[in-house]
Design an enzyme around this catalytic site. Sequence first.
Site, PDB file in Angstrom:
ATOM      1  N   ASP A   1      20.176 -30.449 -16.203  1.00 45.54           N
ATOM      2  CA  ASP A   1      20.157 -30.533 -17.654  1.00 45.54           C
ATOM      3  C   ASP A   1      21.439 -29.909 -18.193  1.00 45.54           C
ATOM      4  O   ASP A   1      21.682 -28.718 -17.996  1.00 45.54           O
ATOM      5  CB  ASP A   1      18.920 -29.777 -18.174  1.00 45.54           C
ATOM      6  CG  ASP A   1      18.844 -29.803 -19.687  1.00 45.54           C
ATOM      7  OD1 ASP A   1      18.971 -30.894 -20.252  1.00 45.54           O
ATOM      8  OD2 ASP A   1      18.684 -28.733 -20.285  1.00 45.54           O
TER       9      ASP A   1
ATOM     10  N   ASP B   1      12.823 -32.463 -22.998  1.00 43.13           N
ATOM     11  CA  ASP B   1      13.837 -33.420 -23.473  1.00 43.13           C
ATOM     12  C   ASP B   1      13.161 -34.702 -23.942  1.00 43.13           C
ATOM     13  O   ASP B   1      13.463 -35.227 -25.010  1.00 43.13           O
ATOM     14  CB  ASP B   1      14.834 -33.768 -22.342  1.00 43.13           C
ATOM     15  CG  ASP B   1      15.841 -32.639 -22.122  1.00 43.13           C
ATOM     16  OD1 ASP B   1      15.686 -31.608 -22.785  1.00 43.13           O
ATOM     17  OD2 ASP B   1      16.757 -32.796 -21.294  1.00 43.13           O
TER      18      ASP B   1
ATOM     19  N   THR C   1      22.677 -34.062 -23.674  1.00 39.37           N
ATOM     20  CA  THR C   1      23.536 -32.869 -23.661  1.00 39.37           C
ATOM     21  C   THR C   1      24.706 -33.031 -22.692  1.00 39.37           C
ATOM     22  O   THR C   1      25.797 -32.545 -22.940  1.00 39.37           O
ATOM     23  CB  THR C   1      22.710 -31.637 -23.258  1.00 39.37           C
ATOM     24  OG1 THR C   1      21.950 -31.973 -22.108  1.00 39.37           O
ATOM     25  CG2 THR C   1      21.781 -31.228 -24.352  1.00 39.37           C
ATOM     26  N   THR C   2      24.457 -33.721 -21.567  1.00 40.75           N
ATOM     27  CA  THR C   2      25.546 -33.945 -20.605  1.00 40.75           C
ATOM     28  C   THR C   2      26.490 -35.011 -21.158  1.00 40.75           C
ATOM     29  O   THR C   2      27.708 -34.847 -21.139  1.00 40.75           O
ATOM     30  CB  THR C   2      24.977 -34.417 -19.249  1.00 40.75           C
ATOM     31  OG1 THR C   2      23.934 -33.527 -18.873  1.00 40.75           O
ATOM     32  CG2 THR C   2      26.038 -34.423 -18.183  1.00 40.75           C
TER      33      THR C   2
END
Length: 526
Positions: free
Chosen positions: A59, A386, A92-93
């Site tokens: 994550d 998520d 997020t990545t």
Amino acid sequence: MSMQIFSDLATEEKAENARLSSFVGALALGDLVKSTLGPKGMNKILQSASTGDINVTNDGATILKAIQLDNAAAKILVNISKVQDDEVGDGTTSVCVLAAEVLREAEKLIAMKIHPQTIVEGFRLASAEALKALEKAAVNNVSDPVAFRKDLFNIARTTLSSKVLSQDKDYFADLAVDAVLRLKGSTDLDHIQIIKKVGGKLTDSYLEEGFILDKTIAVNSPKRIENAKILVANTSMDTDKIKVFGARLKVDGTGKLAEFERAEKEKMAAKVNAIASHGINVFVNRQLVYNYPESLLAEKGIMVIEHADFDGVERLSLVTGGEIVSTFDNPDKVKLGFAQVVEEVMIGEDKLIKFSGLPSSGSACTVVLRGSTNQIVDEAERSLHDALSVLSQTASNESRTVLGGGCSEMLMACAVDTLARKTTGKKSVAVESFGKALRMIPAILAGNAGYDSTELVAELRAAHFEGKDDAGLDMFEGKIGSMKELGVTESYKLKRQVVLSATEAAEMIIRVDDILRAAPRRREGA
């Protein structure tokens, strides 16, 4: 001769050096998380220096939060990934990788002696064009409940396919969609309680209607109560110690001591009577309940649950509809919580308390996560969180969806390429570079799976220019496929936020021409 205006230990990096150190920091961070992107992404082990705890995760936000950084530009990327986590919960990545790729392109342009402001201008044009194309491609099925549920299910599957839950993504996607649809359009994930219990395998996880509290019922109390009237309290219930507000007592005999104790006991008995006068049959306290008041309450047939930590008490008051009470003088003004049944249940080796038939039962539910190790259960929780975040955003305020698997990025890149041909002057070079950065996302997705990314991205680009708007990467076959047929769907809000945040962060870093570091504070006596 240059004048020294800064103090001895303060440092300054100018122009080229400042830009270089900004770019290097941001690119290094992008490269670090790049390998975790997509369904075939790799994991990272994060080990804490102080406690030695380990976390195994892919994550982006979790990895970036854990790294201690000294580079200012890298910190900006960490911040955009945190914002992405708070705003949407996933991507997020992607946001960090896209910002790094945009900066990689900017670095090449600066080497060609193009001014940073010209680059920024070009990137702005390109970003606006990309978002226009994304919006045009977005689909909204909110008026058709069956199609919308399918959209939500596909979004959950897509989100989970890059996480530890990917093996059982259909099972967990269903579970996440059920949980979010119970919220009836709210984005308050507090109604969904997640309990982690090590043991069993991931698919032993399940969704339980109602609320489960990870505590046990007091020894003498009844173990099951129907039509529960619940008082949620935060008050001290310890009598065994004499507490006259920190005073010290000197007594001239143990008899006197017994008198004090009796007075304390009487005070406690009066408090218990005040609590019982609310007409309750379940008493939940955030603090400890000592043996004496516990036995008094048990005699009155009241179930006692003690030390329900703050989170537990807050959630209980939310889902049972009761208030958290600290004084018991006005029973008529207190709003009690309600549950049809409060009982003890076993999960694995542990006893827990289940509240079912709650007034907000339409929305309250508990997900019990099982798994073979702490690390797996923790990562499963992050993955599920998520999915729940993205789904709740999609179900409540932005129901549009776009296609995943590199399809949206290629769609945007093609729109940007078309714009570059129409743009005049040096800006057009920057516009073109932005398109290249967008195409890096499908390239990285393919690269992480061990496929030939150059070949696949070229094919994908050709497919889009031929008008196949739903073409994307089929990550399990290693070829181009229709994302519509494969059901690889993502939230429009998520994709839009990724492009917006990445562009703004990259822009901010490109404009840097000076880094000033203050002198470190000296320790006393150093």
